[in-house]
Design a protein around this motif. Structure first.
Motif, PDB file in Angstrom:
ATOM      1  N   SER A  39       0.858  -1.176   0.000  1.00 54.68           N
ATOM      2  CA  SER A  39       0.000   0.000   0.000  1.00 54.68           C
ATOM      3  C   SER A  39       0.900   1.234   0.000  1.00 54.68           C
ATOM      4  O   SER A  39       1.836   1.333   0.789  1.00 54.68           O
ATOM      5  CB  SER A  39      -0.890  -0.004   1.245  1.00 54.68           C
ATOM      6  N   LEU A  92       1.604   5.240   0.453  1.00 52.78           N
ATOM      7  CA  LEU A  92       1.110   6.427   1.153  1.00 52.78           C
ATOM      8  C   LEU A  92       2.062   7.586   0.900  1.00 52.78           C
ATOM      9  O   LEU A  92       3.266   7.469   1.118  1.00 52.78           O
ATOM     10  CB  LEU A  92       1.018   6.146   2.656  1.00 52.78           C
ATOM     11  N   LEU A 127       2.648  11.390   2.074  1.00 51.81           N
ATOM     12  CA  LEU A 127       2.255  12.386   3.077  1.00 51.81           C
ATOM     13  C   LEU A 127       2.512  13.794   2.546  1.00 51.81           C
ATOM     14  O   LEU A 127       3.613  14.113   2.094  1.00 51.81           O
ATOM     15  CB  LEU A 127       3.027  12.157   4.380  1.00 51.81           C
ATOM     16  N   ILE A 148       7.296  -1.360   7.033  1.00 52.47           N
ATOM     17  CA  ILE A 148       7.184  -0.009   6.472  1.00 52.47           C
ATOM     18  C   ILE A 148       8.532   0.394   5.879  1.00 52.47           C
ATOM     19  O   ILE A 148       9.568   0.307   6.534  1.00 52.47           O
ATOM     20  CB  ILE A 148       6.780   1.018   7.551  1.00 52.47           C
ATOM     21  N   ASN A 171      10.278   3.668   3.531  1.00 51.82           N
ATOM     22  CA  ASN A 171       9.980   5.006   3.029  1.00 51.82           C
ATOM     23  C   ASN A 171      11.198   5.654   2.397  1.00 51.82           C
ATOM     24  O   ASN A 171      12.340   5.321   2.696  1.00 51.82           O
ATOM     25  CB  ASN A 171       9.457   5.897   4.160  1.00 51.82           C
ATOM     26  N   ASN A 196       7.319   9.448   0.762  1.00 58.81           N
ATOM     27  CA  ASN A 196       6.680   8.284   0.140  1.00 58.81           C
ATOM     28  C   ASN A 196       6.872   7.059   1.032  1.00 58.81           C
ATOM     29  O   ASN A 196       8.014   6.699   1.367  1.00 58.81           O
ATOM     30  CB  ASN A 196       7.289   8.016  -1.240  1.00 58.81           C
ATOM     31  N   TRP A 245       5.847   2.902   1.755  1.00 61.93           N
ATOM     32  CA  TRP A 245       5.308   1.637   1.232  1.00 61.93           C
ATOM     33  C   TRP A 245       5.010   0.728   2.419  1.00 61.93           C
ATOM     34  O   TRP A 245       5.901   0.425   3.234  1.00 61.93           O
ATOM     35  CB  TRP A 245       6.323   0.978   0.295  1.00 61.93           C
ATOM     36  N   LEU A 246       3.765   0.298   2.522  1.00 58.38           N
ATOM     37  CA  LEU A 246       3.309  -0.497   3.657  1.00 58.38           C
ATOM     38  C   LEU A 246       3.060  -1.923   3.196  1.00 58.38           C
ATOM     39  O   LEU A 246       2.161  -2.181   2.378  1.00 58.38           O
ATOM     40  CB  LEU A 246       2.029   0.109   4.240  1.00 58.38           C
ATOM     41  N   THR A 264      -2.474  -2.634   7.001  1.00 57.46           N
ATOM     42  CA  THR A 264      -1.882  -1.506   6.285  1.00 57.46           C
ATOM     43  C   THR A 264      -2.821  -0.304   6.272  1.00 57.46           C
ATOM     44  O   THR A 264      -2.377   0.843   6.313  1.00 57.46           O
ATOM     45  CB  THR A 264      -1.511  -1.895   4.845  1.00 57.46           C
ATOM     46  N   GLU A 265      -4.122  -0.583   6.254  1.00 57.69           N
ATOM     47  CA  GLU A 265      -5.084   0.534   6.295  1.00 57.69           C
ATOM     48  C   GLU A 265      -5.018   1.244   7.649  1.00 57.69           C
ATOM     49  O   GLU A 265      -5.083   2.479   7.726  1.00 57.69           O
ATOM     50  CB  GLU A 265      -6.503   0.021   6.027  1.00 57.69           C
ATOM     51  N   ARG A 274      -1.959   3.415   7.686  1.00 56.95           N
ATOM     52  CA  ARG A 274      -2.179   4.669   6.954  1.00 56.95           C
ATOM     53  C   ARG A 274      -2.814   5.714   7.867  1.00 56.95           C
ATOM     54  O   ARG A 274      -2.405   6.877   7.889  1.00 56.95           O
ATOM     55  CB  ARG A 274      -3.063   4.434   5.725  1.00 56.95           C
ATOM     56  N   LYS A 332      -0.833   9.147   9.122  1.00 56.18           N
ATOM     57  CA  LYS A 332      -1.414  10.456   8.804  1.00 56.18           C
ATOM     58  C   LYS A 332      -1.663  11.263  10.076  1.00 56.18           C
ATOM     59  O   LYS A 332      -1.390  12.466  10.131  1.00 56.18           O
ATOM     60  CB  LYS A 332      -2.729  10.279   8.036  1.00 56.18           C
TER      61      LYS A 332
END
Length: 331
Positions: free
Chosen positions: A8, A10, A12, A42, A44, A48, A50-51, A58-59, A62, A66
């Protein structure tokens, strides 16, 4: 041949290197904490992320990242804030529609030190109940935020001039020790037992301002026995450690309430320090007052603990032991 699960992604926004550093922590310790809690990986590069993991975890990650990124704009964050964000996201992900309706009614409490938000459904319910009822009971294990949120509500009510003063009360009973053996006058004897209330006040108002308010009796601290004969009007009254009241003391306290007052009564029935065989006034009141209009009860559980993650495990272990012991006697 199995197909690899796509991570997933994400991103930010806005990109801010200082906020990203606050979010990740030293040596990415905050990211590792999220990974360990949710069982994911995780990676990054800049803003950017990546989960890697199952979709549900993973949701949640996120949501947590955030939330933490928003907080990171105010400065560095610590492991406690990461834990709180994880707890908040985990609870919210499992909320029912009814619970979400409860949550939507709660406005954050603004104090001089910042904004205080409830974490989880029971804390949301607790704040709603305090806003809507004149007498409120918060019952449950230590570390669930009962006292802290009650003090926040009291400070908020005082700032908005909804009350004229704050009164902090607790029974002078502590694990078999007697206050008479402590040095000093009454205030010096009772002060150590009210430290959690003081700490919350100092954090929200500042030490000097609290001292000035106490000099003017806008904030008053008193042992429960000193409530007899008084009428408490236009005050926000917090009775802490209420599990150590007797039935007679609880009845006396509840009948002190005057016009324009709001009362919050907190306690943990599993930690009663009264002499053996004496019924807790909090336990008794929770049985006979639950159906009285205008009085609310919020029952906190181990899942609501917002201290170190081990505290929740400890509470669960003791509850399991107590249940097993009770089952033996029932046989």
């Amino acid at each position: 041949m199995s197909t690899a699960i796509k991570p997933s992604v994400l991103i930010l926004q806005p990109q801010d290197n200082e906020r990203l550093a606050n979010l990740c922590g030293q040596f990415d310790e905050h990211l590792r904490q999220v990974e360990q809690s949710l069982g994911i990986e995780i990676k990054n590069r800049g803003n950017n992320f990546w989960l890697h993991g199952d979709a549900g975890s993973t949701e949640l990650a996120r949501v947590v990242l955030k939330d933490l990124y928003d907080n990171a704009q105010n400065g560095s964050i610590d492991s406690v804030e990461v834990h709180m964000a994880l707890k908040k996201a985990g609870v919210e992900a499992k909320m029912s529609d009814e619970s979400r309706a409860v949550t939507s009614k709660v406005a954050p409490i603004k104090t001089r030190s910042g904004i205080i938000k409830a974490v989880g459904v029971n804390q949301q319910h607790y704040l709603n109940a305090i806003a809507a009822h004149d007498i409120n009971f918060g019952i449950g294990p230590a570390g669930t935020g009962k006292t802290y949120l009650a003090v926040a509500c009291a400070v908020d009510a005082l700032d908005k001039q909804q009350v004229q003063r704050i009164l902090l009360v607790r029974p002078a009973v502590e694990a078999g020790e007697r206050l008479g053996f402590l040095p000093g006058d009454l205030a010096q004897k009772i002060d150590p037992y009210l430290r959690p209330l003081y700490d919350a006040l100092y954090e929200m108002l500042g030490n000097e301002h609290v001292a000035k308010l106490m000099e003017r009796n806008v904030i008053e601290v008193a042992p429960l026995a000193y409530m007899r004969g008084r009428t408490l009007s236009e005050a926000f009254v917090i009775l802490d450690e209420a599990q150590n009241t007797t039935m007679e003391q609880m009845r006396m306290f509840l009948t002190r309430i005057g016009f324009g007052s709001k009362v919050v009564i907190n306690g943990d029935i599993s930690q009663v320090d009264l002499p053996r065989g004496q019924c807790s006034g909090l336990r008794h009141a929770s049985k006979i007052l639950r159906d009285v209009d205008g009085i609310s009860f919020t029952q906190f559980e181990s899942k609501d603990v917002v201290r170190h993650p081990l505290v929740q495990s400890i509470v669960n272990a003791y509850e399991s032991y107590d249940s097993a012991e009770a089952a033996k006697y029932e046989k």
